[in-house]
Scaffold this motif. Structure first.
Motif, PDB file in Angstrom:
ATOM      1  N   MET A 128       6.940   6.531   0.506  1.00 43.86           N
ATOM      2  CA  MET A 128       5.520   6.397   0.812  1.00 43.86           C
ATOM      3  C   MET A 128       4.623   6.709  -0.384  1.00 43.86           C
ATOM      4  O   MET A 128       3.558   6.124  -0.542  1.00 43.86           O
ATOM      5  N   LEU A 129       5.053   7.630  -1.225  1.00 50.12           N
ATOM      6  CA  LEU A 129       4.203   8.109  -2.310  1.00 50.12           C
ATOM      7  C   LEU A 129       4.063   7.079  -3.433  1.00 50.12           C
ATOM      8  O   LEU A 129       5.040   6.443  -3.839  1.00 50.12           O
ATOM      9  N   LYS A 130       2.856   6.966  -3.950  1.00 49.03           N
ATOM     10  CA  LYS A 130       2.611   6.094  -5.101  1.00 49.03           C
ATOM     11  C   LYS A 130       3.173   6.742  -6.360  1.00 49.03           C
ATOM     12  O   LYS A 130       2.872   7.884  -6.687  1.00 49.03           O
ATOM     13  N   THR A 131       4.004   5.994  -7.076  1.00 49.55           N
ATOM     14  CA  THR A 131       4.583   6.428  -8.340  1.00 49.55           C
ATOM     15  C   THR A 131       4.567   5.229  -9.285  1.00 49.55           C
ATOM     16  O   THR A 131       4.308   4.102  -8.858  1.00 49.55           O
ATOM     17  N   VAL A 142      -3.867  11.492  -0.613  1.00 53.98           N
ATOM     18  CA  VAL A 142      -3.821  11.219   0.833  1.00 53.98           C
ATOM     19  C   VAL A 142      -3.046  12.320   1.556  1.00 53.98           C
ATOM     20  O   VAL A 142      -3.480  12.855   2.584  1.00 53.98           O
ATOM     21  N   PHE A 143      -1.913  12.676   1.012  1.00 52.64           N
ATOM     22  CA  PHE A 143      -1.061  13.670   1.660  1.00 52.64           C
ATOM     23  C   PHE A 143      -1.599  15.089   1.460  1.00 52.64           C
ATOM     24  O   PHE A 143      -1.463  15.934   2.351  1.00 52.64           O
ATOM     25  N   GLU A 205       7.367  12.168   0.156  1.00 45.27           N
ATOM     26  CA  GLU A 205       7.903  12.210  -1.200  1.00 45.27           C
ATOM     27  C   GLU A 205       9.408  11.953  -1.286  1.00 45.27           C
ATOM     28  O   GLU A 205       9.956  11.897  -2.392  1.00 45.27           O
ATOM     29  N   THR A 206      10.073  11.809  -0.147  1.00 45.39           N
ATOM     30  CA  THR A 206      11.509  11.520  -0.181  1.00 45.39           C
ATOM     31  C   THR A 206      11.741  10.053  -0.502  1.00 45.39           C
ATOM     32  O   THR A 206      11.172   9.171   0.138  1.00 45.39           O
TER      33      THR A 206
END
Length: 276
Positions: A128-131, A142-143, A205-206
């Protein structure tokens, strides 16, 4: 209440309904809910003759409110403990949202000899996390915002979350269901604040990229194109490219909580996939 104790001493609550000789369907709930979120699907498949199983994730619902282990590795290991305890074989695992991440990790790392099929509904994999490697993901702000609101006033935050984006009740012309909202709030408030707070990192973050590549079981990906919680662009279509044996179904206008708001459509498609 039926429970099992994990190796690290956590008591996990589970439901186990139906004939013990029937093919099992195991349901994995989303954040920050409980096994109760699957009541509709469990009753539906119970009526069709299946054995249906669902558990409350550690720190959620009726399971132990512990200090640690609120990460995907522990979540998947807890599932394995329930599956081993009930000796479930040829099982179909269905995961929604965070539960889709949990189911993915379980199937990839624990379930090769016990799993027949996998279903991911509005699920968080692959990431889900932007990287830099995942530019379509959501920014960390957001988180961080979710964590801030949870810590400030969990009860109010959960009520707003269920009343708005989770079920798409914030969309113009959408009829809001107060009983659905209260049921979401009830489940969420039953769990532990620390587990929910730490769970945000677990679901956001997984990275499940390697897990998806390992899965051999036929997998159905179901996602609404109006999912405001796990946006479609960085989830199911990307996961599809990583799975070996997969089917992707995108539902026009369906929200994140579509298994509740559009249960008839979802259940029908689930049954078709389960029976295929």
């Amino acid at each position: 209440m039926p429970t099992i104790n994990t190796q690290d001493g956590v008591q996990i609550f589970y439901k186990d309904w139906g004939p013990k000789t029937a093919q099992p369907i195991v349901f994995h709930h989303g954040w920050p809910l409980s096994a109760d979120d699957w009541d509709n699907q469990m009753l539906f498949f119970l009526e069709k003759g299946y054995r249906v199983v669902a558990h409350d994730r550690r720190g959620h619902g009726r399971s132990s409110q512990v200090s640690d282990g609120h990460d995907m590795d522990h979540y998947a290991t807890d599932v394995a403990a329930v599956v081993d305890h009930l000796d479930l074989r040829d099982a179909i695992h269905i995961g929604h949202s965070t539960g889709g991440g949990e189911a993915t990790r379980y199937v990839a790392r624990h379930g090769k000899d016990r799993v027949a099929k996998l279903v991911l509904i509005g699920a968080v994999p692959p990431l889900m996390l932007k990287t830099p490697a995942n530019p379509e993901g959501l920014p960390i702000e957001v988180f961080n915002g979710l964590r801030k609101e949870l810590a400030a006033n969990r009860s109010s935050f959960y009520l707003d979350f269920a009343s708005g984006p989770f079920y798409g009740f914030n969309r113009p012309g959408t009829e809001r269901s107060q009983p659905v909202i209260w049921n979401w709030w009830r489940q969420a408030m039953t769990g532990a604040a620390n587990a929910h707070y730490l769970g945000i990192k677990a679901f956001s973050e997984t990275d499940f990229t390697d897990d998806l590549k390992l899965i051999e079981a036929p997998t159905l990906l179901m996602h609404g194109d109006d999912d405001q919680i796990v946006p479609l662009v960085a989830s199911a279509p990307v996961a599809e490219t990583l799975l070996r044996n997969r089917t992707l179904k995108i539902y026009q206008g369906f929200p994140h909580g579509m298994a509740t708001t559009h249960a008839q459509s979802i259940n029908s498609d689930l049954l078709e996939f389960v029976r295929a």
